[in-house]
Write a protein that holds these residues in place. Structure first.
Motif, short mmCIF file in Angstrom:
data_model
loop_
_atom_site.label_atom_id
_atom_site.label_comp_id
_atom_site.label_asym_id
_atom_site.label_seq_id
_atom_site.Cartn_x
_atom_site.Cartn_y
_atom_site.Cartn_z
N ALA A 58 -14.04 12.65 6.19
CA ALA A 58 -12.97 12.49 7.54
C ALA A 58 -12.75 13.71 8.23
O ALA A 58 -12.53 14.82 7.34
CB ALA A 58 -11.64 11.78 7.18
N HIS A 84 -8.22 7.28 10.25
CA HIS A 84 -7.80 8.34 9.38
C HIS A 84 -6.40 8.95 10.00
O HIS A 84 -6.62 9.14 11.40
CB HIS A 84 -8.76 9.46 9.15
N CYS A 95 -6.12 7.77 4.72
CA CYS A 95 -6.80 6.75 5.03
C CYS A 95 -6.01 5.54 5.24
O CYS A 95 -5.25 5.30 4.29
CB CYS A 95 -8.07 6.32 4.05
#
Length: 126
Positions: A58, A84, A95
């Motif tokens: 991410a 995210h 998350c």
């Protein structure tokens, strides 16, 4: 599927990521491992874990790459069509697996992966 060997470094890094409630950067992982292995080894293991479908990346609004454990992925397919959330104050990335973004792409575009990062203030910093 390609057989990969498990090393002590791979196991420690995967456990560190899996045990974390937030996504971790390379530097955070290195710090948590308390110099167990060098930075290059961590990068190599992180790449391998992503390739094996065990973790995913991410990217924060600031461009920092963070890593989180996968739950339903494989070497063939990653399922990360979730949001995210990046906190602007404490810089954690979480998350939001139960929140899926909705978007409509023109038919001529073929989407292979999605990376949605929202930026704001998390409940702990509010």
């Amino acid at each position: 599927m390609k057989k990969t060997r498990n090393t002590v470094a791979k196991t420690k890094i995967l456990n560190t990521i899996s045990d974390s409630k937030i996504a971790l950067s390379h530097s955070e992982i290195h710090e948590l491992l308390d110099d167990f292995c060098d930075r290059v080894t961590i990068y190599r293991v992180l790449d391998r874990l992503v390739d094996e479908g065990l973790i995913h990346k991410a990217v924060t609004i600031e461009g920092v790459v963070k890593y989180a454990a996968c739950h339903t992925c494989s070497t063939d397919e990653h399922h990360h069509n979730h949001i995210h959330f990046s906190c602007e104050q404490c810089h954690t990335v979480i998350c939001m697996e139960n929140v899926e973004p909705v978007f409509n792409m023109p038919k001529q575009y073929k989407v292979h992966s999605v990376n949605f990062t929202l930026s704001g203030i998390c409940p702990q910093c509010s």
